[in-house]
Every structure is written in C-alpha cells, then in structure tokens.
Write an enzyme that holds these catalytic residues in place. Structure first.
Site, PDB file in Angstrom:
ATOM      1  CB  ALA B  33      -1.055   0.185   1.138  1.00  0.00           C
ATOM      2  NE  ARG B  45     -24.361  -9.683  16.345  1.00  0.00           N
ATOM      3  CZ  ARG B  45     -25.304  -9.956  15.233  1.00  0.00           C
ATOM      4  NH1 ARG B  45     -26.470  -9.718  15.387  1.00  0.00           N
ATOM      5  NH2 ARG B  45     -24.721 -10.887  14.273  1.00  0.00           N
ATOM      6  CD  GLU B 127     -12.762  -8.299  -6.455  1.00  0.00           C
ATOM      7  OE1 GLU B 127     -13.532  -9.285  -6.731  1.00  0.00           O
ATOM      8  OE2 GLU B 127     -12.075  -7.641  -7.246  1.00  0.00           O
ATOM      9  CB  ILE B 134     -12.409 -15.268  -7.505  1.00  0.00           C
ATOM     10  CG1 ILE B 134     -12.463 -16.906  -6.868  1.00  0.00           C
ATOM     11  CG2 ILE B 134     -11.719 -15.167  -8.712  1.00  0.00           C
ATOM     12  CD1 ILE B 134     -13.355 -17.617  -7.507  1.00  0.00           C
ATOM     13  CE  LYS B 203     -21.858 -14.769  -3.756  1.00  0.00           C
ATOM     14  NZ  LYS B 203     -21.872 -16.253  -3.340  1.00  0.00           N
TER      15      LYS B 203
END
Lengths: 438, 438
Positions: B33, B45, B127, B134, B203
C-alpha cells in the site's frame, strides 16, 4: 474530459490488435476511462492490412513518437531488447508514460526502466507481457494484495502447451508436432525461445517479482525446455495418472525463492492439466485466499491488445490526477531492501518429487541396486513400473519418488547412470502436486 | 506515510478473517500500500475466539464506527439488508470510504448507495461481494476494460456446487447431500438463499452491471434453484456427456441482456464442469480477449477477507491523492443513459438449448407426437434416449434440443404435458456450451 493521447510503436500482431480494439471499442473504453483514449500517432515499418489508418498520423521513426509533445502514453509493441530499451528510456526521459507488451524487455531491463520511470514520476505498465489477455499481473499485484504468496505455477507459453497437448492426445513425437505448429503459425521458424523455456522464464521472472517483492532476476531462473520429452514419457505419465505440462514455477521457502521452468508431471485432474492448446493458465496460492487460477489466451493479436488497452485505462484514470503511479511497478515498495531480499535458490536446493525412466538389463538385483542408491540419498519411492522384457533385452523402469532435494537426486542419478546394467542417461522429469482444491 | 485507519463492523466469519489477515500480514500489506493499514476500532456483538483484540478499541454500536472521526474506511461485514444499508449510508454521510462484502446490500441497494457515495466523493468497494477471494470484480472492471463483454457465466454459490458435486460423484439425492452439507457447516439451517439461487442472483446482478454498464436490477433476474434436480437427471446428463452445474449466466444479445440463474448442463470437458466442491469459478467472454476464467474459494473466512483487504489496498492508494474514486463504482460512467440502457430481457425471450425428461406410456406414436410438437415450435432435436420398458410401464424419454426461444419451449412443454400418454410434468434443464477453447 481531456482525452488521453496514445502513440503506438509497432503495427504488427499486437500493435495492429491494439489499434483495432481502441478504434472499435472507443465508446465503451471512454465510458470506462471517464475520457476518450485516442490514437495520436502510429510508428510502423510496413502497413498492416488489418488496420485502417485513414486520418492517423504515421511515421517510420519510433523515436519521433517518444519525443512527440502531443503524446501522453507510448505503447511499445516492437519486441526484442535493444531498440525497445532505448525507445522506452527515451519516452520516459521525455515524460511519457509507457505501456509495453515486451516480456523480454521487462525481465531483462526492468529494474533499470523502473528506476528511470520512478525518477521521472511516470507509469510503466506491462500487463500484456505475461499471459497475454489474462489479467494476471493486476490480479497478483492488486487483487491478491492481502496475501503472502506461497507459490505461483503456470502454463505461460502457448506454443509449448500446444505441442504437449497434441503429443498427449495423439501419441505423437515432439519434432512431429513442432513441425505442424510451425506450419500453422503457432511456432516460430526458430522455436528456441518458446520450446526451450526462455519466454516462459521471462514471464515467470516478472510474476515472481510481483508475488514476493524482489528485484527482477531473470539470470537466476532455471530453464529447461520440452524438446527432450518423448511420446513414451507422455504415455507413462498418463498411466500413472499424470499429465506433462511445461510450467513456470516459483515457490517461497524458508531458505529463499524457487524460480524454475521445466516439463512437469501434474495430476491429470488438476485444472492446469486440462488447459489445452495455445491457452495459458496461472495458479496462485495465497496464505489467506488459498489456491486461485486465471485462464485465457496467452498470445494473439486482440487478446494481447486487451491487456495493452487495460493498461491504457489504468494510465488514463491515474493521470486524471497528479498521482503518477498508483501501484509500485512491481507491486511492492522497498524492493531489494529487508524483506525484499529473499534470495533466489540455486537449482540444487529446490525440493520436488521426480519421475525417472531408466533402461536396464533385465537381470536380478538391478532394481534392488537402484532402490538402494535412492535410499542412500534419502529418497523414497512412491510408485514403480517395470515392463516385461524378453530375456536379455533392455527393459524400461519407471519410478515416481517422494519429494527430495535436487542435489540428492543429482547424486542418485549420477550413481545410477554409472551402473553397468543401466543403458544410457536416466530421464528425469519433476513432479508437482499444485493442489487447487486445498 | 500516514496510515489508513480502518473500522471493522462485525467480527463474525468474514470480519474475524479480515482482522486476522490485516494483523498477520501487516508488513507485507504496508509494503504494497505504501503506507500502513491499521485497525482503529472494531464493532462486535460477541467476541471471536479466533481474534486477539488486545489493545484494540471495541464497541458494540456499529454506528459509533460510522461517526468516529479517527476512521478513514468503514468495513461492513455484518450481512443482511437493513442495518447495513443504514450503516453504510451513515458512514458515507460522515465522509468515510466503505468496503463491504455484502452482495445482498449491493445488489438491492447499490444504486442508492453509489449515488450517495458519488455525491460525497467517497469510495465504496465490494470485491468480496462476488465469489469471495477471487478478484473477479477487479478483473472484469479493470483487467478486461478493453472489451465489449459478450457473456459471463459462473459457479458463484459454493453450497450449491458442493451439493451438485456430491450428487454426481456419489449418485446421491439432493436432500441427502443437503443434509450432509448442513451437518458440515457448508449449508445454512435455512438453505433457501443458497439452493434456490437468490445468493447467486445477487452476485450475477453485480457482475452484469459491471460487464455491460447497466444499473443494478436484481428484481429482473430469473432465479431457479437446484432442489428439483434429481439423481436421475445427473446420471442422464453424464451419459450424454454433460455435467449439471448451478450457473449464473448473463449474455448480451441484440435485444438486450439475459440475466438468469438456473441448473445448467455443460459439456463435461469444460473447466467450469471440473470445478468441484465449494469452489467458485467465473468464465467471461470478451470480444478482444476471447474466453477467460477465474477460479478460487468463493466463501470462507480468510478467502473473503483477502478480497476485503484488496479493496482496502485500493482505497489506501487512492486516498494518498485527492482523487476520490479511481474507477466508477460499476465500471462505467453514464450508467442508465444511452448505451447504459440495454434492457434486461424477460425469461421467455432468452435463447438456449434444453434437456427434457418425460415419462411416457410405451405406446407407438408417442415419440412421433412429441417430435411433432417440438417441430411445430421450430425446435430441433439434437439427441434422444428412450429406455427400454416392460410392456405397459412408463418409460423415460430424454431429449436434447438445439437452441430456441424459451417461449417456444414453454408452449411445447405445455402441449406435451397435455398429452394423455405423458405422465406428470416434463423436467426441463437448460443446456449451454460456454466454450472456453474458442
């Protein structure tokens, strides 16, 4: 928004494909880039009948493109080392971003080129250099960026895969299929680069740098071609449940990195074993994601152009800002420092399993002696096939071993070849599991 | 450089994995990065025994994270629709970037969320919402950006693929394997979302928007589950050279876009047919690149975390500049305008081939009548299997047809079912070629 102006250097297979994809899909590409990507100039030696150059500025001097003030990005699709290196460095010195499909250039001169680009604050992108249209560099560099990469293994040369596919499906000899591939245009007149694994080693070198954050070290890659794979080996492998593929393999071990291209037996149920013809595929293992695989066309005009234009899209988005390289050229910062210092292991230190084929005089004790030699080197046998032979004839013995260090196998083979009852050299093909189901 | 500060909302399977990957691979991630990515706060929780929260600020109020001024990016890994929608919109309103793994949220509320994010100039990345680890969204959105996408077809629900894999390998019934999958934790106690294709339709909706540049239109997706696939259909398909997979398929046609999830016969040599167990794979056809395929883990703690962290890497690189979204949320600008206006076709207008299984009284003329009905609808028969039967018993007839429009098949089936010699409903499973060798 202001268009991105591209100069294409080379109008051969890849350059012509790039020209046509940019032209045909211009609207869709502009919608994706947020701005038009236009072809400002094309440098070519001879016209390409596939391309309509009406209204396009052309030149036969590629360096004119590198110095053209109207150009934002130079696309280098010439191939070779020397002119491309000078061209790319000239473009960088003139503040141009560069997109190249040239794996040899990046693998051999990449460290120098990236240094120059870094100093100038320009992007050098090279998705098309590895596995043609498959977005494997982006996947490895960005999509798998969370992972410590454990290994990369791929079919990254279409010519070699075409030959092995047809050797297997038709039981034919290497030379025979090679001649056919040459006639069909799938193999060059001089096929050395492809069948001896040099092309694959260029690509593997690039993948390994991006996977592990180490400098490009093409000179340390081990390269073995497929020209000595015989129809008999293909058949014996099949009997044992394996397919022979020409793989580029790079693994991270505690001691360093393996970087090797060679024919490889892999279990025939693997997806990689079912990649046929000129297609490419790369399996990548990450510590978080587990095994992944990327498949598609590894070469060809428009598949390679697909990757060139994807790089142009990245450039177009990045230069919308003053942020002049979004991702480090080789994925990591600090390459060559600290963690980026993992050494490439010499071949004798790699660990793998083996397929061995020997020709022995059919006499009692021969097999026992072979087994003893292997055992003394700490190598254990997983499977053994000895064909029946007529009295006194030579009989082939096929062995599969468990994993061992290559130097121990070298010593075992040396001793086996020195036995009086063994004829000729021992055939040795490495065996990998590469489990994608883990 | 200044670290990127992350707040993780949810510490279940995906949240726990994200926490652990960010912690374990912190050095490698920072090298990629160009700056550290640190976990500033976690909303949970209940504790996750897999995660060591020593020194981490925690809260049980997710909205506290959305309003925390010390946080740059909110990671939403709660699941469900209502709280996540409110949470994500609150985070956006507070100027936070958002990374989510929530496919239902994006498929159903994505248009609203992206509009809000666009107005605030923040990134929303997702993503992990499709096919777990993937990097298929990045590949489709960026890696294949040069292409006009022709079709997308994928195994995008691991539970369904696990069930079909075991039905095939062991000849077992759906209910039987489902019960096993539930016992092993691969299927939920209420498996509706997975086995009825709703999860896959979420999806697929996202993939189609990115492929073609159209708005998210989950409500127009056709969804058919695998609960009515029988062991006999699996066996008959196998005899005909096919494997049954639960696929999400979206195709571009001249009239519009197909968007459909259903059990599908595909030739058994396809790579997609050889994707086993809980793994996912997506095949994508582009006009330039040709067929490509992406394979890996579609779910699970660290595979999904791999995608979440890849998005965090993208965010980290982008917010190093003032450039607040690098790629349009759904890949294209101008969605819903002009070229982004391709309609989703009603199911009766899709074109595909079919597998039909009928139970007929074994009497002369039955087959001729079935063939006539199909022919009158313009449907031609590719293969036909009629099993031998004992006199007077019902006999199964298996048919494969060539491609036709679904409405013609609906009419043919209506007429066949009304025949006196046909018992019970006709089983109909769609057949696709999806050639990845082209």
């Amino acid at each position: 928004m202001k268009p991105v102006r591209v100069g294409i250097c080379g109008l051969g297979t890849v350059g012509g494909g790039t020209f046509n994809v940019l032209t045909r899909n211009a609207d869709e590409i502009a919608r994706r880039a947020g701005r038009p990507i236009i072809i400002e100039q094309v440098a070519l030696r001879s016209t390409n009948p596939e391309c309509d150059l009406t209204g396009i500025k052309t030149t036969n001097d590629v360096f004119e493109v590198a110095r053209n003030p109207d150009i934002d990005v130079l696309v280098e699709v010439l191939g070779g080392y020397d002119v491309p290196r000078e061209l790319v460095l000239t473009a960088i010195a003139n503040g141009k971003h560069v997109v190249t499909a040239n794996k040899a250039l990046i693998a051999v001169h990449g460290n120098e080129i990236f240094q120059a680009a870094h100093e100038q604050g320009v992007i050098v992108a090279f998705e098309a250099a590895v596995a043609g249209g498959i977005p494997v560099i982006k996947s490895l560099r960005e999509g798998l960026g969370a992972n410590r990469i454990e290994w990369v293994a791929g079919i990254i040369n279409g010519t070699g895969n075409y030959i092995l596919t047809h050797m297997r499906s038709e039981g034919r000899a290497f030379e025979d299929v090679l001649a056919e591939a040459q006639a069909l245009g799938y193999a060059e007149a001089d096929p050395t680069f492809d069948v001896e694994g040099i092309d694959a080693a260029h690509k593997l070198t690039i993948l390994a740098s991006i996977a592990y954050g180490v400098p490009l070290q093409f000179e340390k890659a081990y390269t073995e071609g497929i020209s000595r794979v015989t129809a008999e080996d293909v058949e014996q492998a099949d009997n044992l449940g394996y397919t022979i593929k020409h793989l580029g393999i790079s693994k991270r071990t505690e001691a360093g990195l393996e970087l090797r291209v060679h024919p490889t037996l892999i279990p025939k149920e693997r997806l990689l074993a079912n990649v046929h013809g000129v297609k490419n595929a790369i399996a990548i293992m990450g510590d978080a994601v587990g095994p992944t695989l990327y498949y598609g066309a590894g070469a060809g005009s428009e598949p390679t152009a697909s990757a060139v234009v994807a790089d142009l899209l990245d450039v177009a988005r990045d230069i919308a800002t003053d942020h002049h390289y979004r991702v480090p050229y080789l994925a990591f910062s600090g390459i060559g420092e600290d963690e980026g210092n993992l050494p490439i292991l010499p071949m004798e230190d790699i660990v793998t399993a083996y397929y061995l084929r020997l020709l022995a005089v059919d006499r009692p004790g021969v097999l026992a002696r072979v087994a003893t030699i292997l055992s003394e080197q700490g190598i254990s046998i997983e499977a053994l096939i000895q064909k029946e032979a007529t009295e006194g004839e030579l009989v082939p013995i096929i062995l599969l071993t468990h994993s061992c260090r290559e130097k121990h196998m070298n010593e075992a083979i040396r001793q086996i070849e020195s036995m009086a009852d063994i004829a000729g050299p021992v055939t040795r093909i490495r065996v990998e599991s590469l489990d994608e189901q883990e």
